[in-house]
Design a protein around this motif. Structure first.
Motif, short mmCIF file in Angstrom:
data_model
loop_
_atom_site.label_atom_id
_atom_site.label_comp_id
_atom_site.label_asym_id
_atom_site.label_seq_id
_atom_site.Cartn_x
_atom_site.Cartn_y
_atom_site.Cartn_z
N PRO A 1 0.83 -1.20 0.00
CA PRO A 1 0.00 0.00 0.00
C PRO A 1 0.87 1.26 0.00
N PRO A 2 0.33 2.39 -0.41
CA PRO A 2 1.15 3.61 -0.56
C PRO A 2 1.87 4.04 0.72
N MET A 3 1.18 3.92 1.88
CA MET A 3 1.83 4.39 3.12
C MET A 3 3.03 3.52 3.47
N GLU A 4 3.00 2.23 3.07
CA GLU A 4 4.15 1.37 3.32
C GLU A 4 5.33 1.78 2.44
N ILE A 5 5.05 2.19 1.21
CA ILE A 5 6.11 2.64 0.32
C ILE A 5 6.77 3.90 0.88
N VAL A 6 5.98 4.83 1.41
CA VAL A 6 6.54 6.07 1.98
C VAL A 6 7.50 5.75 3.13
N GLY A 7 7.06 4.88 4.06
CA GLY A 7 7.93 4.54 5.18
C GLY A 7 9.18 3.80 4.75
N TYR A 8 9.04 2.92 3.75
CA TYR A 8 10.20 2.14 3.30
C TYR A 8 11.22 3.02 2.59
N VAL A 9 10.77 3.96 1.78
CA VAL A 9 11.69 4.87 1.09
C VAL A 9 12.42 5.75 2.12
N ALA A 10 11.71 6.22 3.14
CA ALA A 10 12.37 7.02 4.18
C ALA A 10 13.42 6.18 4.90
N LEU A 11 13.12 4.91 5.14
CA LEU A 11 14.10 4.02 5.78
C LEU A 11 15.32 3.83 4.88
N CYS A 12 15.12 3.74 3.57
CA CYS A 12 16.24 3.59 2.64
C CYS A 12 17.14 4.82 2.67
N ILE A 13 16.56 5.98 2.84
CA ILE A 13 17.38 7.20 2.96
C ILE A 13 18.27 7.12 4.20
N ALA A 14 17.69 6.66 5.32
CA ALA A 14 18.48 6.50 6.53
C ALA A 14 19.60 5.47 6.34
N LEU A 15 19.29 4.39 5.63
CA LEU A 15 20.31 3.38 5.35
C LEU A 15 21.44 3.97 4.50
N GLY A 16 21.09 4.74 3.48
CA GLY A 16 22.11 5.32 2.63
C GLY A 16 23.01 6.29 3.36
N LEU A 17 22.50 6.96 4.36
CA LEU A 17 23.31 7.91 5.13
C LEU A 17 24.21 7.23 6.16
N ARG A 18 24.04 5.94 6.36
CA ARG A 18 24.79 5.28 7.41
C ARG A 18 25.62 4.09 6.91
N GLU A 19 25.06 3.25 6.05
CA GLU A 19 25.68 1.97 5.72
C GLU A 19 26.60 2.07 4.50
N PRO A 20 27.58 1.15 4.38
CA PRO A 20 28.48 1.14 3.21
C PRO A 20 27.77 0.63 1.95
N ARG A 21 28.49 0.73 0.83
CA ARG A 21 27.91 0.37 -0.47
C ARG A 21 27.44 -1.09 -0.50
N ARG A 22 28.25 -1.98 0.03
CA ARG A 22 27.92 -3.41 -0.05
C ARG A 22 26.60 -3.69 0.66
N THR A 23 26.39 -3.10 1.82
CA THR A 23 25.14 -3.30 2.55
C THR A 23 23.97 -2.72 1.78
N LEU A 24 24.16 -1.55 1.19
CA LEU A 24 23.07 -0.93 0.42
C LEU A 24 22.70 -1.80 -0.78
N LEU A 25 23.70 -2.38 -1.43
CA LEU A 25 23.42 -3.25 -2.57
C LEU A 25 22.63 -4.48 -2.14
N LEU A 26 23.01 -5.08 -1.00
CA LEU A 26 22.29 -6.25 -0.51
C LEU A 26 20.85 -5.91 -0.13
N VAL A 27 20.66 -4.72 0.46
CA VAL A 27 19.30 -4.29 0.82
C VAL A 27 18.45 -4.15 -0.43
N TRP A 28 19.01 -3.52 -1.46
CA TRP A 28 18.24 -3.32 -2.69
C TRP A 28 17.95 -4.65 -3.39
N LEU A 29 18.93 -5.56 -3.39
CA LEU A 29 18.68 -6.87 -4.00
C LEU A 29 17.58 -7.63 -3.26
#
Length: 410
Positions: free
Chosen positions: A105-133
């Motif tokens: 649902p749309p509200m879940e997408i909003v929360g998940y994208v915000a969480l991805c921004i937090a991940l990008g500001l903290r985690e290294p590239r390898r972790t971000l790639l695994l999260v996206w996969l």
């Protein structure tokens, strides 16, 4: 047995200089939580027809971890990702209209994208790639299990999460590079200051060698010729003079070996006699020819060579600073001997006014302060005091007081 505690992670943007920036992640997380929690419960129960208890549990699992995500976004992602996949599977058994998006649902997408921004500001590239996969795998896999006729939106979540991860990760890496560059510049400036200090100490050592070598040579000659100049010296006194001459020659040899390490083989100019008070007038004349009007008050007092050399170098550096930073500024140079309670002192004073405007511009807008480092080191080795700093009218003042007795400078 002692255990090492894990270092407590810092919150996102905790290193920002402004307080409102440091509080921004917490404010965003709180707003998302208080807005998405009731919205998720309402949409899942009213629109998708899910059981209210199950909807509430899923809503809490999908939104509450957004608060600790400010500090530990990866741990929050584990909970939210599992809750969203579980919510999508739970919707398979719910009776909802085919026009509603599934599996997210749309509200879940909003929360998940915000969480991805937090991940990008903290985690290294390898972790971000695994999260996206993992996101891609969940989105594609759920698309195959979509109810008949339901419009899937897994591709939308894959695209938005990927963009958020890339942009936030790039921003974090850019900030890391800027921080490392700033740290490296600070270290480089400290190293330049340290190198300047060491070079000045080596130069002082070379110059003092020439001064001390002269006196040691005189001692050697006087001791060697004492037997010929002074008649009827007792044998034990002659042996004493011979021992003094031998010690002086040995000291001279050790000093020359030390000088071979300190002196550059190509610096032939350093073999010239060291300047003193009488050569300060030549500095003033050269500065005047460079376009700086200088008023000079000389001193004819007899002072130790080391003190005279220190005074000369202080005036030399101060006038060089005037030419570089305040060309054309009226300057006053004064060298005088004064009596104090601690004995006679040589006072060296160089004061310049502000540079004329717009007649001339500084040759150097800013300075490193390395010239002052050399001045302070010379004055410290001479057991003197130095006062240097800007004046209220825009000028600059350098004042040094040096002891002129041998006892004070040894």
């Amino acid at each position: 047995m002692t255990t090492v505690k894990e270092a407590r992670p810092r919150a996102l943007l905790a290193g920002a200089s402004r307080r409102w920036v440091r509080l921004l992640p917490w404010a965003v997380a709180f707003v998302l939580f208080v807005s998405l929690l009731p919205t998720t419960i309402q949409v899942l129960t009213a629109d998708y027809g899910m059981n209210s208890g199950l909807a509430s549990g899923l809503a809490v699992a999908q939104t509450a971890p957004l608060l600790p995500a400010v500090v530990r976004p990866l741990r929050s992602w584990y909970v939210i990702f599992a809750a969203q996949v579980a919510g999508a599977l739970a919707l398979l058994g719910a009776d909802f209209e085919k026009r509603l998006p599934w599996p997210f649902p749309p509200m879940e997408i909003v929360g998940y994208v915000a969480l991805c921004i937090a991940l990008g500001l903290r985690e290294p590239r390898r972790t971000l790639l695994l999260v996206w996969l993992a996101t891609v795998g969940a989105g594609v896999g759920l698309e195959f299990a979509a109810p008949h006729g339901t419009r899937g939106n897994g591709t939308l979540l894959i695209i938005l999460s990927g963009v958020a991860l890339v942009l936030a990760g790039a921003l974090r890496e850019r900030n890391d590079v800027q921080r490392r560059l700033a740290e490296q510049e600070t270290i480089s400036e400290a190293e330049r200051g340290r190198r300047t200090l060491l070079e000045e100490r080596a130069r002082i050592a070379r110059e003092l060698h020439d001064v001390v070598a002269h006196h040691m040579s005189v001692i050697t000659v006087q001791a060697d010729t004492a037997a010929y100049r002074l008649h009827r010296l007792p044998p034990d006194m002659q042996e004493e003079f011979t021992s003094i001459a031998a010690t002086a020659r040995q000291s001279l040899g050790e000093m020359r070996r030390l000088l071979g390490v300190l002196r550059n083989e190509d610096a032939h100019g350093e073999l010239a006699p060291q300047p003193g008070l009488t050569q300060i007038g030549q500095l003033v004349e050269a500065t005047t020819r460079a376009g700086v009007p200088v008023e000079f008050t000389p001193c004819d007092s007899a002072v130790p060579e080391a003190v005279a050399l220190t005074a000369y170098r202080i005036v030399q550096e101060a006038l060089a600073n005037v030419v570089r930073h305040a060309p054309g500024a009226p300057t006053r140079v004064s060298v005088s001997e004064t009596a104090t309670e601690d004995g006679p002192r040589l006072t060296v004073l160089v004061v310049n006014g502000p540079p004329p405007e717009p007649r001339s511009a500084p040759l150097e807008v800013g300075g490193t302060g390395h010239g002052l480092v050399g001045m302070r080191e010379r004055v410290r080795l001479a057991d003197g005091t130095l006062d240097a700093g800007p004046l209220p009218d825009g000028g600059f003042r350098v004042a040094a007081r040096l002891p002129v007795t041998e006892e004070d400078i040894t």
